[in-house]
Scaffold this motif. Structure first.
Motif, PDB file in Angstrom:
ATOM      1  N   PHE A  77       0.907  -1.185  -0.039  1.00 14.79           N
ATOM      2  CA  PHE A  77       0.123   0.015   0.034  1.00 14.79           C
ATOM      3  C   PHE A  77       0.937   1.209  -0.080  1.00 14.79           C
ATOM      4  O   PHE A  77       0.484   2.192  -0.579  1.00 14.79           O
ATOM      5  CB  PHE A  77      -1.010   0.160   1.056  1.00 14.79           C
ATOM      6  N   ILE A  78       2.020   1.232   0.908  1.00 15.88           N
ATOM      7  CA  ILE A  78       3.072   2.329   0.693  1.00 15.88           C
ATOM      8  C   ILE A  78       3.334   2.607  -0.813  1.00 15.88           C
ATOM      9  O   ILE A  78       3.434   3.752  -1.065  1.00 15.88           O
ATOM     10  CB  ILE A  78       3.937   2.283   1.747  1.00 15.88           C
ATOM     11  N   THR A  79       3.840   1.524  -1.347  1.00 15.09           N
ATOM     12  CA  THR A  79       4.303   1.505  -2.680  1.00 15.09           C
ATOM     13  C   THR A  79       3.223   1.997  -3.575  1.00 15.09           C
ATOM     14  O   THR A  79       3.757   3.207  -4.381  1.00 15.09           O
ATOM     15  CB  THR A  79       4.779   0.286  -3.291  1.00 15.09           C
ATOM     16  N   ILE A  80       1.996   1.673  -3.608  1.00 12.04           N
ATOM     17  CA  ILE A  80       0.953   2.241  -4.319  1.00 12.04           C
ATOM     18  C   ILE A  80       0.645   3.573  -4.072  1.00 12.04           C
ATOM     19  O   ILE A  80       0.775   4.670  -5.097  1.00 12.04           O
ATOM     20  CB  ILE A  80      -0.537   1.357  -3.975  1.00 12.04           C
ATOM     21  N   LEU A  81       0.730   4.208  -3.014  1.00 12.00           N
ATOM     22  CA  LEU A  81       0.392   5.414  -2.268  1.00 12.00           C
ATOM     23  C   LEU A  81       1.507   6.380  -2.730  1.00 12.00           C
ATOM     24  O   LEU A  81       1.042   7.852  -3.242  1.00 12.00           O
ATOM     25  CB  LEU A  81       0.075   5.559  -0.991  1.00 12.00           C
ATOM     26  N   THR A  82       2.603   6.082  -2.985  1.00  8.66           N
ATOM     27  CA  THR A  82       3.806   6.852  -3.316  1.00  8.66           C
ATOM     28  C   THR A  82       4.169   6.622  -5.040  1.00  8.66           C
ATOM     29  O   THR A  82       5.163   7.144  -5.272  1.00  8.66           O
ATOM     30  CB  THR A  82       5.001   6.389  -2.599  1.00  8.66           C
ATOM     31  N   PHE A  83       3.255   5.984  -5.549  1.00  7.46           N
ATOM     32  CA  PHE A  83       3.412   5.853  -6.888  1.00  7.46           C
ATOM     33  C   PHE A  83       4.918   4.975  -7.402  1.00  7.46           C
ATOM     34  O   PHE A  83       5.400   5.326  -8.199  1.00  7.46           O
ATOM     35  CB  PHE A  83       3.348   7.008  -7.846  1.00  7.46           C
ATOM     36  N   GLY A  84       5.084   4.048  -6.535  1.00  5.34           N
ATOM     37  CA  GLY A  84       6.372   3.066  -6.872  1.00  5.34           C
ATOM     38  C   GLY A  84       7.471   3.440  -5.853  1.00  5.34           C
ATOM     39  O   GLY A  84       8.389   2.903  -5.764  1.00  5.34           O
ATOM     40  N   ILE A  85       7.436   4.830  -5.672  1.00  4.49           N
ATOM     41  CA  ILE A  85       8.797   5.373  -4.779  1.00  4.49           C
ATOM     42  C   ILE A  85       9.066   4.635  -3.454  1.00  4.49           C
ATOM     43  O   ILE A  85      10.233   4.240  -2.961  1.00  4.49           O
ATOM     44  CB  ILE A  85       8.717   6.924  -4.555  1.00  4.49           C
ATOM     45  N   GLY A  86       7.939   4.140  -2.906  1.00  6.66           N
ATOM     46  CA  GLY A  86       8.079   3.419  -1.586  1.00  6.66           C
ATOM     47  C   GLY A  86       8.792   2.252  -1.606  1.00  6.66           C
ATOM     48  O   GLY A  86       9.370   1.583  -0.762  1.00  6.66           O
ATOM     49  N   TYR A  87       8.618   1.590  -2.967  1.00  7.18           N
ATOM     50  CA  TYR A  87       9.363   0.192  -2.889  1.00  7.18           C
ATOM     51  C   TYR A  87      10.941   0.425  -2.732  1.00  7.18           C
ATOM     52  O   TYR A  87      11.609  -0.667  -2.349  1.00  7.18           O
ATOM     53  CB  TYR A  87       9.118  -0.216  -4.519  1.00  7.18           C
TER      54      TYR A  87
END
Length: 105
Positions: A77-87
């Motif tokens: 969910f963090i990755t989705i919310l940050t448009f991939g940057i969270g990955y």
């Protein structure tokens, strides 16, 4: 002085890569959320601590791929919310988690 020695063969790397490429294709990319766990464990489990007297102790990573499903879902969910940057942060956090769950065997 202690040193680290990694014993990672090219064929081991190739086999690991093929497995995860296949898993990524089959799961339409969902496997990539579990890949950092496997990558960290793959490297750590092939690393040895070399003591000053030359004796070696193998490092053993005690994580499993599905043991932290809640952690994977949170970072998804963090990755989705940050448009991939969270990955990118996720990958570093997994390395930290893997090292904190490593022992000498």
């Amino acid at each position: 002085m202690m040193k680290l020695r990694a014993d990672i063969a090219v064929m081991d790397i190739l086999g690991h890569m093929i497995l995860w490429i296949f898993a990524t294709i089959i799961t339409f990319g969902i496997a990539l959320l579990f890949f950092p766990y496997s990558f960290a464990k793959f490297v750590i489990n092939r690393t040895y601590v070399v003591n000053a007297d030359g004796t070696e102790q193998k490092m053993v990573c005690d994580i499993d791929l599905f043991g932290n499903l809640g952690h994977v879902i949170l970072w998804f969910f963090i990755t989705i919310l940050t448009f991939g940057i969270g990955y990118f942060f996720y990958f570093y956090r997994i390395c930290n988690y893997a090292l904190n769950n490593t022992r000498l065997g």
